[in-house]
Write an enzyme that holds these catalytic residues in place. Structure first.
Site, PDB file in Angstrom:
ATOM      1  N   ILE A  91      -5.387   3.537  -4.324  1.00 40.18           N
ATOM      2  CA  ILE A  91      -5.844   4.306  -5.481  1.00 40.18           C
ATOM      3  C   ILE A  91      -6.678   5.483  -4.977  1.00 40.18           C
ATOM      4  CG2 ILE A  91      -7.307   4.236  -7.531  1.00 40.18           C
ATOM      5  CD1 ILE A  91      -6.524   1.282  -7.827  1.00 40.18           C
ATOM      6  N   ASN A 106       3.784  11.076  -8.247  1.00 45.68           N
ATOM      7  CA  ASN A 106       3.953   9.678  -7.841  1.00 45.68           C
ATOM      8  C   ASN A 106       5.216   9.118  -8.474  1.00 45.68           C
ATOM      9  OD1 ASN A 106       3.207   7.018  -6.879  1.00 45.68           O
ATOM     10  ND2 ASN A 106       2.581   6.522  -8.975  1.00 45.68           N
ATOM     11  N   HIS A 108       6.546   5.443  -9.867  1.00 43.24           N
ATOM     12  CA  HIS A 108       5.998   4.141 -10.241  1.00 43.24           C
ATOM     13  C   HIS A 108       7.121   3.252 -10.772  1.00 43.24           C
ATOM     14  CE1 HIS A 108       3.018   1.271 -11.587  1.00 43.24           C
ATOM     15  NE2 HIS A 108       3.732   1.158 -12.698  1.00 43.24           N
ATOM     16  N   LEU A 143      -5.303   6.202 -13.617  1.00 45.05           N
ATOM     17  CA  LEU A 143      -4.255   5.570 -12.805  1.00 45.05           C
ATOM     18  C   LEU A 143      -2.953   5.340 -13.587  1.00 45.05           C
ATOM     19  CD1 LEU A 143      -3.759   4.129 -10.000  1.00 45.05           C
ATOM     20  CD2 LEU A 143      -4.343   2.014 -11.176  1.00 45.05           C
ATOM     21  N   ASP A 144      -1.856   5.851 -13.061  1.00 39.98           N
ATOM     22  CA  ASP A 144      -0.525   5.640 -13.631  1.00 39.98           C
ATOM     23  C   ASP A 144      -0.399   6.125 -15.079  1.00 39.98           C
ATOM     24  OD1 ASP A 144       0.528   4.604 -11.265  1.00 39.98           O
ATOM     25  OD2 ASP A 144      -0.016   2.554 -11.770  1.00 39.98           O
TER      26      ASP A 144
HETATM   27  N1  NHR Z   1      -4.479   7.466  -7.784  1.00 41.18           N
HETATM   28  C1  NHR Z   1      -4.804   7.991  -8.961  1.00 41.18           C
HETATM   29  N2  NHR Z   1      -6.042   8.466  -9.104  1.00 41.18           N
HETATM   30  N3  NHR Z   1      -3.953   8.050 -10.018  1.00 41.18           N
HETATM   31  C2  NHR Z   1      -2.719   7.542  -9.887  1.00 41.18           C
HETATM   32  O1  NHR Z   1      -1.902   7.603 -10.929  1.00 41.18           O
HETATM   33  C3  NHR Z   1      -2.312   6.942  -8.664  1.00 41.18           C
HETATM   34  C4  NHR Z   1      -3.251   6.921  -7.616  1.00 41.18           C
HETATM   35  C5  NHR Z   1      -2.929   6.331  -6.388  1.00 41.18           C
HETATM   36  C6  NHR Z   1      -1.705   5.715  -6.223  1.00 41.18           C
HETATM   37  C7  NHR Z   1       0.442   4.906  -7.098  1.00 41.18           C
HETATM   38  C8  NHR Z   1       0.300   3.665  -7.998  1.00 41.18           C
HETATM   39  C9  NHR Z   1       1.651   3.078  -8.402  1.00 41.18           C
HETATM   40  O2  NHR Z   1       2.647   3.801  -8.471  1.00 41.18           O
HETATM   41  C10 NHR Z   1      -0.787   5.700  -7.268  1.00 41.18           C
HETATM   42  C11 NHR Z   1      -1.069   6.331  -8.480  1.00 41.18           C
HETATM   43  C12 NHR Z   1      -1.809   1.438  -5.776  1.00 41.18           C
HETATM   44  C13 NHR Z   1      -2.502   0.677  -6.704  1.00 41.18           C
HETATM   45  C14 NHR Z   1      -3.513  -0.354  -6.262  1.00 41.18           C
HETATM   46  O3  NHR Z   1      -3.957  -1.178  -7.056  1.00 41.18           O
HETATM   47  C15 NHR Z   1      -2.266   0.902  -8.052  1.00 41.18           C
HETATM   48  C16 NHR Z   1      -1.361   1.872  -8.437  1.00 41.18           C
HETATM   49  C17 NHR Z   1      -0.678   2.643  -7.495  1.00 41.18           C
HETATM   50  C18 NHR Z   1      -0.901   2.415  -6.166  1.00 41.18           C
HETATM   51  N4  NHR Z   1      -3.946  -0.323  -4.974  1.00 41.18           N
HETATM   52  C19 NHR Z   1      -4.941  -1.224  -4.400  1.00 41.18           C
HETATM   53  C20 NHR Z   1      -6.246  -0.453  -4.086  1.00 41.18           C
HETATM   54  O4  NHR Z   1      -7.277  -1.122  -4.034  1.00 41.18           O
HETATM   55  C21 NHR Z   1      -4.448  -1.812  -3.105  1.00 41.18           C
HETATM   56  C22 NHR Z   1      -3.219  -2.638  -3.303  1.00 41.18           C
HETATM   57  C23 NHR Z   1      -2.517  -2.969  -1.990  1.00 41.18           C
HETATM   58  O5  NHR Z   1      -2.920  -2.482  -0.919  1.00 41.18           O
HETATM   59  O6  NHR Z   1      -1.505  -3.704  -2.074  1.00 41.18           O
HETATM   60  O7  NHR Z   1      -6.203   0.772  -3.861  1.00 41.18           O
HETATM   61  O8  NHR Z   1       1.705   1.871  -8.736  1.00 41.18           O
HETATM   62  C1  GAR Z   2       8.700   1.525  -4.803  1.00 39.39           C
HETATM   63  O1  GAR Z   2       9.316   0.649  -5.717  1.00 39.39           O
HETATM   64  C2  GAR Z   2       7.621   2.308  -5.499  1.00 39.39           C
HETATM   65  O2  GAR Z   2       7.954   2.665  -6.813  1.00 39.39           O
HETATM   66  C3  GAR Z   2       6.511   1.305  -5.515  1.00 39.39           C
HETATM   67  O3  GAR Z   2       6.576   0.616  -4.290  1.00 39.39           O
HETATM   68  C4  GAR Z   2       7.893   0.720  -3.765  1.00 39.39           C
HETATM   69  C5  GAR Z   2       7.807   1.451  -2.457  1.00 39.39           C
HETATM   70  O4  GAR Z   2       9.047   1.422  -1.814  1.00 39.39           O
HETATM   71  N1  GAR Z   2       5.249   1.916  -5.648  1.00 39.39           N
HETATM   72  C6  GAR Z   2       4.216   1.234  -6.040  1.00 39.39           C
HETATM   73  O5  GAR Z   2       4.278   0.089  -6.438  1.00 39.39           O
HETATM   74  C7  GAR Z   2       2.912   1.990  -5.956  1.00 39.39           C
HETATM   75  N2  GAR Z   2       1.888   1.108  -6.361  1.00 39.39           N
HETATM   76  P1  GAR Z   2       9.365   2.405  -0.620  1.00 39.39           P
HETATM   77  O6  GAR Z   2       8.187   2.342   0.337  1.00 39.39           O
HETATM   78  O7  GAR Z   2      10.591   1.821  -0.007  1.00 39.39           O
HETATM   79  O8  GAR Z   2       9.570   3.772  -1.183  1.00 39.39           O
END
Ligand code: NHR
Ligand code: GAR
Length: 215
Positions: A91, A106, A108, A143-144
Site C-alpha cells: 500500500i 493499478n 486489481h 485504496l482501490d
Molecule cells: N496504494 C494506494 N494508495 N492506493 C491504491 O489504490 C493502491 C495502492 C497500492 C497498491 C494495489 C492493490 C490491489 O490491486 C495497490 C493499490 C496491496 C494491498 C495490501 O493490503 C492492498 C491493495 C493493493 C495492494 N498490502 C499489504 C500492505 O501492508 C501487504 C500484503 C502482502 O504483502 O501480501 O501493504 O489489490
Molecule cells: C494479479 O491478479 C493482480 O491483479 C493482483 O495480483 C496478481 C499479480 O499477478 N494484484 C493484486 O492483488 C494487488 N493487490 P502478476 O504478478 O502475475 O501480474
C-alpha cells in the site's frame, strides 16, 4: 512525432501482467521494472529483455513514509510519464500517490468498487456472486477506489475454486492492461481536472455477459 512516453512498472512477484505489457509492443518506452522483493520472478524476465531493473526492499526501511520516499527517488530516476503497478503488493502513502497524480495506475483482480484489498477471489466465491472480473484504475490515496479506466467481466462457474477463478480473471487482466496503457500512451484517455477519466475514443463497443447464460 512527440517523444514516446516513458513507463516504469512496479512488481512484487510473478509479473505476468508485466510480461503482457512487455509483449504488447506498446507505443512507449519501458524505462525500468522496479520490485520491492529481490526474489520477484518477474525481474528475470525483464532482465532477459534487456530492461533496466531495480530492487528496493521495504524491509530495509523503518516505515512506509521512508520506503515510499526512497521508492519515489528510484522511480523518478527514470523520469517516467506513467507508473504502472502490476501485482505490486505494498500500500502506498498519500505522499507517494500525490506525487504521481494522474500518472499512476493499478490493475486489481475484482470489479471495483466490489472487493477492494486482497483475497478477492476467495471472498467473491464466498458471496456467491455470478460475475467477477478485473479493473484498471488510476491510483488515489483511497485504496482501490481511484477513477476506473477499463474493466473486464468473467462468469463465476459452479465448480470454481479461488485458483480457477483467478486464472480466468488473470487471462482478462492480460488483455485489458496493455489496452489501458496503450490508450494512455496515445493520449486517448486521461484524468481530467475533476478527477474523472476522460476519453476521446469514438468507439464504445461491448456486449452483455450473462452468468449463468440465458436459455
Ligand atoms: N496504494 C494506494 N494508495 N492506493 C491504491 O489504490 C493502491 C495502492 C497500492 C497498491 C494495489 C492493490 C490491489 O490491486 C495497490 C493499490 C496491496 C494491498 C495490501 O493490503 C492492498 C491493495 C493493493 C495492494 N498490502 C499489504 C500492505 O501492508 C501487504 C500484503 C502482502 O504483502 O501480501 O501493504 O489489490
Ligand atoms: C494479479 O491478479 C493482480 O491483479 C493482483 O495480483 C496478481 C499479480 O499477478 N494484484 C493484486 O492483488 C494487488 N493487490 P502478476 O504478478 O502475475 O501480474
Amino acid at each position: 512525432m512527440p517523444q514516446p512516453k516513458k513507463i516504469v512498472i512496479l512488481i512484487s512477484g510473478r509479473g505476468s501482467n508485466m510480461e503482457a505489457l512487455l509483449d504488447a509492443k506498446l507505443p512507449c518506452q519501458i524505462a525500468a521494472v522496479v520490485s520491492n522483493r529481490a526474489d520477484a520472478e518477474g525481474l528475470d524476465f525483464a532482465r532477459a529483455r534487456g530492461i533496466a531493473t531495480a530492487v528496493l526492499s521495504h524491509r530495509d526501511f523503518a516505515d512506509r513514509e521512508s520506503f515510499d520516499a526512497a521508492l519515489a527517488q528510484v522511480v523518478d530516476g527514470y523520469s517516467p510519464d506513467l507508473v504502472v503497478l502490476a501485482g505490486f503488493m505494498r500500500i502506498l502513502t498519500t505522499g507517494f500517490v500525490k506525487h504521481y497524480a494522474g500518472r499512476l495506475i493499478n490493475i486489481h483482480p475484482s470489479l471495483l468498487p466490489a472487493y477492494p484489498g486482497i483475497d478477492t477471489h476467495e471472498r467473491a466465491l464466498q458471496d456467491g456472486i455470478k460475475i467477477h472480473g478485473c479493473t484498471v484504475h488510476f491510483v488515489t490515496p483511497h485504496l482501490d477506489h481511484g477513477p476506473i479506466i477499463i474493466q473486464a467481466a468473467v462468469p463465476v462457474l459452479r465448480d470454481d475454486t479461488p485458483e480457477s477463478l483467478a486464472t480466468r480473471v488473470l487471462h482478462e487482466e492480460h488483455r485489458i492492461y496493455p489496452q489501458a496503457v496503450r490508450w494512455l500512451c496515445q493520449n486517448q484517455v486521461w484524468l481530467d481536472g475533476n478527477g474523472r477519466v476522460a476519453s476521446d475514443r469514438l468507439e464504445q463497443l461491448g456486449s452483455t455477459l450473462f452468468a449463468p447464460g440465458l436459455e
